[in-house]
Design an enzyme around this catalytic site. Structure first.
Site, PDB file in Angstrom:
ATOM      1  N   GLN A  12       4.246   9.822  -2.744  1.00 52.15           N
ATOM      2  CA  GLN A  12       3.460  11.187  -2.241  1.00 52.15           C
ATOM      3  C   GLN A  12       3.717  11.399  -0.742  1.00 52.15           C
ATOM      4  O   GLN A  12       3.986  12.471  -0.406  1.00 52.15           O
ATOM      5  CB  GLN A  12       2.064  11.046  -2.573  1.00 52.15           C
ATOM      6  CG  GLN A  12       1.307  12.505  -2.512  1.00 52.15           C
ATOM      7  CD  GLN A  12      -0.191  12.290  -2.661  1.00 52.15           C
ATOM      8  OE1 GLN A  12      -0.747  10.985  -2.476  1.00 52.15           O
ATOM      9  NE2 GLN A  12      -0.867  13.311  -2.773  1.00 52.15           N
ATOM     10  N   TYR A 142      -7.357  -3.501  -3.373  1.00 55.33           N
ATOM     11  CA  TYR A 142      -6.947  -2.488  -2.332  1.00 55.33           C
ATOM     12  C   TYR A 142      -7.449  -2.780  -1.072  1.00 55.33           C
ATOM     13  O   TYR A 142      -6.615  -2.688   0.171  1.00 55.33           O
ATOM     14  CB  TYR A 142      -6.867  -1.124  -2.938  1.00 55.33           C
ATOM     15  CG  TYR A 142      -6.178  -0.170  -2.252  1.00 55.33           C
ATOM     16  CD1 TYR A 142      -4.961   0.089  -2.040  1.00 55.33           C
ATOM     17  CD2 TYR A 142      -7.255   1.031  -1.569  1.00 55.33           C
ATOM     18  CE1 TYR A 142      -4.518   1.073  -1.424  1.00 55.33           C
ATOM     19  CE2 TYR A 142      -6.418   2.023  -0.852  1.00 55.33           C
ATOM     20  CZ  TYR A 142      -4.899   2.125  -0.831  1.00 55.33           C
ATOM     21  OH  TYR A 142      -4.410   3.209  -0.140  1.00 55.33           O
ATOM     22  N   LYS A 146      -5.867  -3.727   2.663  1.00 52.70           N
ATOM     23  CA  LYS A 146      -5.901  -2.887   3.861  1.00 52.70           C
ATOM     24  C   LYS A 146      -6.648  -3.525   5.000  1.00 52.70           C
ATOM     25  O   LYS A 146      -6.038  -3.339   5.948  1.00 52.70           O
ATOM     26  CB  LYS A 146      -6.550  -1.464   3.328  1.00 52.70           C
ATOM     27  CG  LYS A 146      -5.835  -0.669   2.365  1.00 52.70           C
ATOM     28  CD  LYS A 146      -4.358  -0.189   3.078  1.00 52.70           C
ATOM     29  CE  LYS A 146      -3.471   0.593   2.195  1.00 52.70           C
ATOM     30  NZ  LYS A 146      -2.115   0.666   2.553  1.00 52.70           N
TER      31      LYS A 146
HETATM   32  P1  NAD Z   1       2.737   6.345  -3.899  1.00 57.17           P
HETATM   33  O1  NAD Z   1       2.301   5.657  -4.693  1.00 57.17           O
HETATM   34  O2  NAD Z   1       2.954   7.826  -3.825  1.00 57.17           O
HETATM   35  O3  NAD Z   1       4.094   5.948  -3.272  1.00 57.17           O
HETATM   36  C1  NAD Z   1       4.573   4.584  -2.858  1.00 57.17           C
HETATM   37  C2  NAD Z   1       6.146   4.375  -3.240  1.00 57.17           C
HETATM   38  O4  NAD Z   1       6.377   3.024  -3.114  1.00 57.17           O
HETATM   39  C3  NAD Z   1       6.623   4.740  -4.827  1.00 57.17           C
HETATM   40  O5  NAD Z   1       7.660   5.712  -4.196  1.00 57.17           O
HETATM   41  C4  NAD Z   1       7.005   3.376  -5.268  1.00 57.17           C
HETATM   42  O6  NAD Z   1       8.152   3.641  -5.913  1.00 57.17           O
HETATM   43  C5  NAD Z   1       7.256   2.641  -3.991  1.00 57.17           C
HETATM   44  N1  NAD Z   1       7.244   0.992  -4.082  1.00 57.17           N
HETATM   45  C6  NAD Z   1       6.623   0.421  -5.158  1.00 57.17           C
HETATM   46  N2  NAD Z   1       6.649  -0.780  -5.032  1.00 57.17           N
HETATM   47  C7  NAD Z   1       7.457  -1.037  -4.234  1.00 57.17           C
HETATM   48  C8  NAD Z   1       8.411  -2.091  -3.709  1.00 57.17           C
HETATM   49  N3  NAD Z   1       8.066  -3.426  -4.199  1.00 57.17           N
HETATM   50  N4  NAD Z   1       9.389  -1.799  -2.871  1.00 57.17           N
HETATM   51  C9  NAD Z   1       9.865  -0.726  -2.285  1.00 57.17           C
HETATM   52  N5  NAD Z   1       9.119   0.378  -2.728  1.00 57.17           N
HETATM   53  C10 NAD Z   1       7.994   0.087  -3.554  1.00 57.17           C
HETATM   54  O7  NAD Z   1       1.900   5.910  -2.251  1.00 57.17           O
HETATM   55  P2  NAD Z   1       1.664   7.222  -1.081  1.00 57.17           P
HETATM   56  O8  NAD Z   1       0.549   7.893  -1.468  1.00 57.17           O
HETATM   57  O9  NAD Z   1       3.024   7.868  -0.547  1.00 57.17           O
HETATM   58  O10 NAD Z   1       1.282   6.048  -0.143  1.00 57.17           O
HETATM   59  C11 NAD Z   1       1.717   5.439   0.922  1.00 57.17           C
HETATM   60  C12 NAD Z   1       0.993   4.590   1.723  1.00 57.17           C
HETATM   61  O11 NAD Z   1      -0.072   5.454   2.218  1.00 57.17           O
HETATM   62  C13 NAD Z   1       0.457   3.265   1.067  1.00 57.17           C
HETATM   63  O12 NAD Z   1       0.276   2.294   2.091  1.00 57.17           O
HETATM   64  C14 NAD Z   1      -1.131   3.932   0.739  1.00 57.17           C
HETATM   65  O13 NAD Z   1      -2.061   2.960   0.536  1.00 57.17           O
HETATM   66  C15 NAD Z   1      -1.121   4.736   1.900  1.00 57.17           C
HETATM   67  N6  NAD Z   1      -2.406   5.633   1.669  1.00 57.17           N
HETATM   68  C16 NAD Z   1      -2.160   6.638   0.742  1.00 57.17           C
HETATM   69  C17 NAD Z   1      -3.423   7.576   0.618  1.00 57.17           C
HETATM   70  C18 NAD Z   1      -2.933   8.679  -0.437  1.00 57.17           C
HETATM   71  O14 NAD Z   1      -3.865   9.417  -0.764  1.00 57.17           O
HETATM   72  N7  NAD Z   1      -1.905   9.247  -0.729  1.00 57.17           N
HETATM   73  C19 NAD Z   1      -4.466   7.282   1.216  1.00 57.17           C
HETATM   74  C20 NAD Z   1      -4.652   6.506   1.881  1.00 57.17           C
HETATM   75  C21 NAD Z   1      -3.720   5.694   2.287  1.00 57.17           C
HETATM   76  N1  SER Z   2      -6.157   8.047  -2.175  1.00 55.57           N
HETATM   77  C1  SER Z   2      -5.958   6.593  -1.850  1.00 55.57           C
HETATM   78  C2  SER Z   2      -6.368   6.051  -3.374  1.00 55.57           C
HETATM   79  O1  SER Z   2      -7.307   6.664  -3.839  1.00 55.57           O
HETATM   80  C3  SER Z   2      -6.864   6.312  -0.763  1.00 55.57           C
HETATM   81  O2  SER Z   2      -6.369   5.107  -0.449  1.00 55.57           O
HETATM   82  O3  SER Z   2      -6.164   4.878  -3.433  1.00 55.57           O
END
Ligand code: NAD
Ligand code: SER
Length: 319
Positions: A12, A142, A146
């Site tokens: 995302q 999670y 973190k």
């Molecule tokens: P996502 O789940 O949309 O994307 C994660 C990507 O990582 C996917 O494309 C998946 O194919 C890839 N992936 C999974 N396992 C893997 C591996 N072993 N090797 C390589 N790639 C791998 O996640 P996101 O929402 O883009 O989140 C990215 C980061 O931001 C994460 O650390 C997440 O905790 C953090 N984060 C996201 C949000 C949110 O709301 N999206 C909020 C807080 C923190």
């Molecule tokens: N959007 C994320 C989750 O719900 C926050 O880290 O996991």
């Protein structure tokens, strides 16, 4: 930042961050990597792309050396709901991937970014206006990942001098790519369903307040923090950043202003509700504002107008 490697680039955040960074730093200078390859994704078609499993340190080092990177943005992780369903896998990917990425940054002297989350807080954390430095005793896998990750990034800075930086993101709302298994995903799903069927069943209960942010603000925050003067950063990692906080009924009311017939009911998922209950209502981003000028442009009203328009432009729904 001249040559940037991004892990988890098809997720995302990565899908939008890579495109924004390519616009700023040049297509060939942003190397996207992910466990999977989506041939039609612009992330794959507009610049370098490599398959990379972040649990494989030597593969990551090899790609980093091949492209002579100076910056590593580590995004690959399992999100809160998936991590709760598969805790051991989450430990291996979230912690194993992070330590590998930090090692590559140490070995190649790279600047480093990775996101933490509001998930790094727990039930004993002050819920309102949650301070930057406060009690962190999360009750989810999670959250455990973190908090450990935040500390590990601080450690790599202190011990090895790696220029580590990061933020605690709230739930992110976006229209390019669907979210990947989080607790806050309802706040994205609701827009799609409102447009498709005019109704939505929320898996998060009425009255559950959580912090949220629209993706353009999240992308700007990453770039701004990475470009900030390092000597002004007191915290470096895990900056609280917030844009808006709402309950399911508040986002539903906002959508109703655009789709008057929209209705929402509830079928609460106990696992995700439990996770949501353990998180803050709203966090305080004063340190991010003071140390590197964080600012968010979108509130609930502005985001809803834009989100519905962008989804309609993509041909989602008939409402
Ligand atoms: P996502 O789940 O949309 O994307 C994660 C990507 O990582 C996917 O494309 C998946 O194919 C890839 N992936 C999974 N396992 C893997 C591996 N072993 N090797 C390589 N790639 C791998 O996640 P996101 O929402 O883009 O989140 C990215 C980061 O931001 C994460 O650390 C997440 O905790 C953090 N984060 C996201 C949000 C949110 O709301 N999206 C909020 C807080 C923190
Ligand atoms: N959007 C994320 C989750 O719900 C926050 O880290 O996991």
């Amino acid at each position: 930042m001249k040559k940037i490697l991004v892990t988890g680039a098809l997720g995302q955040i990565g899908s939008e961050l890579v495109m924004k960074m390519r616009e700023i730093y040049g297509n060939d200078n942003v190397i996207a990597t992910d466990l999977r390859k989506l041939e039609s994704s612009p992330v794959v078609t507009t610049g370098p792309f490599e398959i990379l499993d972040v649990t494989d340190h030597s593969a990551m080092l090899g790609i980093a050396k091949k492209y002579e990177i100076d910056t590593l943005v580590h995004l690959a992780a399992l999100l809160s709901a998936t991590a709760e369903a598969k805790p051991l896998l989450a430990w291996n990917i979230n912690m194993g991937g992070l330590v590998n990425a930090l090692e590559v940054a140490r070995e190649l002297n790279c600047k480093f970014f990775t996101p933490s989350s509001i998930g790094a807080f727990g039930p004993s954390t002050p819920k309102d206006n949650t301070p930057q430095d406060t009690i962190q005793r999360p009750t989810t896998m999670y959250g455990v990942n973190k908090v450990a990750g935040e500390l590990l990034c601080n450690y790599y800075h202190k011990k090895f001098g790696v220029d580590t930086r990061g933020v605690r993101f709230p739930g992110l709302i976006s229209y390019e790519v669907l979210p990947g298994g989080g607790t806050t995903d309802y706040a994205v799903d609701i827009y799609y369903e409102a447009l498709k069927s005019g109704k939505y069943t929320s898996f998060i209960a009425k009255g559950t307040k959580m912090d949220m942010m629209y993706m353009p603000d999240a992308i700007n925050a990453i770039i701004k923090l990475m470009e900030a003067d390092g000597s002004k950063l007191i915290h470096r990692n895990a900056f609280n950043i917030a844009a808006m906080s709402f309950e399911p009924e508040e986002i539903a009311a906002e959508i109703k202003k655009h789709i008057p017939g929209f209705i929402m009911d509830y079928d609460v998922d106990p696992i995700r509700q439990d996770i949501a209950n353990s998180w803050p209502n709203f966090i305080d981003s004063t340190c991010a504002k003071n140390e590197w000028g964080f600012a968010a442009e979108y509130d609930l009203e502005k985001m809803t107008t834009d989100m519905l328009q962008k989804l309609r432009d993509k041909g989602i729904g008939t409402k």
